[in-house]
Scaffold this motif. Structure first.
Motif, PDB file in Angstrom:
ATOM      1  N   TRP A  34       3.208  -1.963   6.281  1.00 42.13           N
ATOM      2  CA  TRP A  34       3.991  -1.059   7.130  1.00 42.13           C
ATOM      3  C   TRP A  34       4.804  -1.845   8.157  1.00 42.13           C
ATOM      4  CZ3 TRP A  34       0.502   3.711   8.712  1.00 42.13           C
ATOM      5  CH2 TRP A  34       0.171   4.439   7.559  1.00 42.13           C
ATOM      6  N   GLU A  35       4.228  -2.923   8.669  1.00 42.82           N
ATOM      7  CA  GLU A  35       4.970  -3.759   9.615  1.00 42.82           C
ATOM      8  C   GLU A  35       6.238  -4.295   8.954  1.00 42.82           C
ATOM      9  OE1 GLU A  35       2.402  -6.837  11.238  1.00 42.82           O
ATOM     10  OE2 GLU A  35       0.815  -5.355  11.513  1.00 42.82           O
ATOM     11  N   LEU A  37       7.750  -3.150   6.141  1.00 38.59           N
ATOM     12  CA  LEU A  37       8.630  -2.080   5.661  1.00 38.59           C
ATOM     13  C   LEU A  37       9.343  -1.326   6.777  1.00 38.59           C
ATOM     14  CD1 LEU A  37       6.394  -0.453   2.901  1.00 38.59           C
ATOM     15  CD2 LEU A  37       8.628  -1.508   2.539  1.00 38.59           C
ATOM     16  N   HIS A  38       8.633  -1.096   7.886  1.00 39.67           N
ATOM     17  CA  HIS A  38       9.138  -0.191   8.921  1.00 39.67           C
ATOM     18  C   HIS A  38       9.402  -0.864  10.267  1.00 39.67           C
ATOM     19  CE1 HIS A  38       8.178   2.974   6.082  1.00 39.67           C
ATOM     20  NE2 HIS A  38       6.929   2.535   6.027  1.00 39.67           N
ATOM     21  N   GLY A  39       9.107  -2.154  10.369  1.00 42.82           N
ATOM     22  CA  GLY A  39       9.358  -2.861  11.625  1.00 42.82           C
ATOM     23  C   GLY A  39       8.380  -2.520  12.736  1.00 42.82           C
ATOM     24  N   TYR A  40       7.179  -2.053  12.392  1.00 40.67           N
ATOM     25  CA  TYR A  40       6.183  -1.737  13.407  1.00 40.67           C
ATOM     26  C   TYR A  40       5.638  -3.024  14.016  1.00 40.67           C
ATOM     27  CZ  TYR A  40       6.241   2.890  11.173  1.00 40.67           C
ATOM     28  OH  TYR A  40       6.618   4.104  10.642  1.00 40.67           O
ATOM     29  N   ALA A  41       5.122  -2.931  15.217  1.00 40.42           N
ATOM     30  CA  ALA A  41       4.620  -4.101  15.942  1.00 40.42           C
ATOM     31  C   ALA A  41       3.103  -4.182  15.857  1.00 40.42           C
ATOM     32  CB  ALA A  41       5.046  -4.022  17.408  1.00 40.42           C
ATOM     33  N   ARG A  42       2.612  -5.377  15.663  1.00 38.35           N
ATOM     34  CA  ARG A  42       1.168  -5.618  15.663  1.00 38.35           C
ATOM     35  C   ARG A  42       0.747  -6.051  17.061  1.00 38.35           C
ATOM     36  NH1 ARG A  42      -2.443  -8.674  11.290  1.00 38.35           N
ATOM     37  NH2 ARG A  42      -1.151  -7.248  10.080  1.00 38.35           N
ATOM     38  N   SER A 171      -8.900  -1.622  -1.337  1.00 38.17           N
ATOM     39  CA  SER A 171      -8.857  -0.233  -1.811  1.00 38.17           C
ATOM     40  C   SER A 171      -7.667   0.029  -2.726  1.00 38.17           C
ATOM     41  CB  SER A 171      -8.802   0.734  -0.622  1.00 38.17           C
ATOM     42  OG  SER A 171      -9.948   0.597   0.184  1.00 38.17           O
ATOM     43  N   GLY A 172      -6.769  -0.958  -2.876  1.00 40.31           N
ATOM     44  CA  GLY A 172      -5.609  -0.796  -3.755  1.00 40.31           C
ATOM     45  C   GLY A 172      -4.622   0.251  -3.272  1.00 40.31           C
ATOM     46  N   LEU A 173      -4.449   0.378  -1.969  1.00 39.96           N
ATOM     47  CA  LEU A 173      -3.561   1.403  -1.417  1.00 39.96           C
ATOM     48  C   LEU A 173      -2.087   1.026  -1.471  1.00 39.96           C
ATOM     49  CD1 LEU A 173      -5.662   2.295   1.760  1.00 39.96           C
ATOM     50  CD2 LEU A 173      -5.553   3.566  -0.390  1.00 39.96           C
ATOM     51  N   GLY A 174      -1.781  -0.264  -1.629  1.00 40.76           N
ATOM     52  CA  GLY A 174      -0.384  -0.701  -1.622  1.00 40.76           C
ATOM     53  C   GLY A 174       0.275  -0.360  -0.300  1.00 40.76           C
ATOM     54  N   ASP A 175       1.425   0.287  -0.355  1.00 39.78           N
ATOM     55  CA  ASP A 175       2.140   0.688   0.866  1.00 39.78           C
ATOM     56  C   ASP A 175       1.532   1.945   1.494  1.00 39.78           C
ATOM     57  OD1 ASP A 175       3.877  -1.416   0.455  1.00 39.78           O
ATOM     58  OD2 ASP A 175       5.406  -0.174  -0.509  1.00 39.78           O
ATOM     59  N   TRP A 176       0.615   2.572   0.826  1.00 37.38           N
ATOM     60  CA  TRP A 176      -0.111   3.765   1.256  1.00 37.38           C
ATOM     61  C   TRP A 176       0.818   4.826   1.837  1.00 37.38           C
ATOM     62  CZ3 TRP A 176      -3.835   4.778   5.841  1.00 37.38           C
ATOM     63  CH2 TRP A 176      -4.676   5.840   5.533  1.00 37.38           C
ATOM     64  N   PRO A 177       1.701   5.391   1.007  1.00 35.76           N
ATOM     65  CA  PRO A 177       2.630   6.410   1.488  1.00 35.76           C
ATOM     66  C   PRO A 177       1.937   7.671   2.006  1.00 35.76           C
ATOM     67  CG  PRO A 177       2.755   6.203  -0.908  1.00 35.76           C
ATOM     68  CD  PRO A 177       1.892   5.075  -0.413  1.00 35.76           C
ATOM     69  N   GLU A 178       0.751   8.021   1.446  1.00 32.60           N
ATOM     70  CA  GLU A 178       0.030   9.203   1.936  1.00 32.60           C
ATOM     71  C   GLU A 178      -0.372   9.031   3.388  1.00 32.60           C
ATOM     72  OE1 GLU A 178      -1.226   8.338  -2.372  1.00 32.60           O
ATOM     73  OE2 GLU A 178      -1.147   7.213  -0.511  1.00 32.60           O
ATOM     74  N   GLY A 179      -0.778   7.816   3.738  1.00 31.06           N
ATOM     75  CA  GLY A 179      -1.144   7.541   5.126  1.00 31.06           C
ATOM     76  C   GLY A 179       0.068   7.562   6.035  1.00 31.06           C
ATOM     77  N   HIS A 180       1.158   6.985   5.561  1.00 34.84           N
ATOM     78  CA  HIS A 180       2.372   6.941   6.384  1.00 34.84           C
ATOM     79  C   HIS A 180       2.913   8.353   6.624  1.00 34.84           C
ATOM     80  CE1 HIS A 180       6.501   5.806   7.617  1.00 34.84           C
ATOM     81  NE2 HIS A 180       5.792   4.905   8.286  1.00 34.84           N
TER      82      HIS A 180
END
Length: 191
Positions: A34-35, A37-42, A171-180
């Protein structure tokens, strides 16, 4: 003559802050993805291997204080326990638009507690901001019943992720679009 309307805090897009758990989130973890893909900050901690609660609390508080926008907290595992502790002690919780709490680490579990001294007990005050807690039914680091209780204590809406392990890279979530997708109401300012 044109008048510029000042945006209020609810209309400003929040800064999304990633709060990884113990040992950080590697490159295949959905937080890292997500960081990218979306530029989020850690929120970078000084020591991912030997986490000291006071140090982690101070670092989160500094980051929230430094943000010029409202913040959206996205926590995983020990990061969820951090959010609960920070919300109790910080005077800056009013800057949080919401928190996505994923797979909280049960630091009160006998097999986890020795590796994470100083993190138990888990603070259980209701959070002063809206929150969602996403839990897996077969998470080895937190039984589903414990996650349900934490959600009740924190005043979080529980999201049942099914049997997906610790909701991490394994868990094999990848980019986890459901979570996003769970973030969208907060990102749009509607939550």
């Amino acid at each position: 003559m044109f008048h510029v309307k000042q945006a209020n805090a609810d209309q400003v897009a929040p800064q999304v802050l990633m709060l990884p758990g113990w040992q950080g989130s590697g490159p295949d973890h959905w937080q890292s993805r997500w960081e990218a893909l979306h530029g989020y900050a850690r929120v970078e901690q000084h020591d991912w291997q030997q986490p000291r609660r006071g140090d982690w609390l101070a670092r989160l508080d500094e980051t929230v204080i430094d943000s010029e926008r409202p913040v959206l907290l996205v926590a995983h595992s020990l990061g969820c326990v951090l959010v609960a502790a920070w919300a109790r002690f910080s005077r800056h919780a009013h800057k949080v638009r919401g928190a996505l709490l994923v797979a909280p680490g049960d630091v009160e579990q006998p097999d986890l507690a020795p590796a994470l001294p100083g993190w138990a007990p888990i603070l259980r005050d209701p959070l002063p901001f809206p929150s969602l807690l996403v839990a897996s039914r077969d998470d080895p680091r937190c039984r589903f019943e414990r996650a349900e209780q934490l959600a009740r204590d924190w005043g979080s809406r529980l999201v049942d992720a099914g049997a997906r392990g610790h909701l991490n890279a394994d868990s094999g979530l990848g980019d986890w679009p459901e979570g996003h997708a769970l973030l969208q109401p907060w990102l749009a300012g509607a939550a």
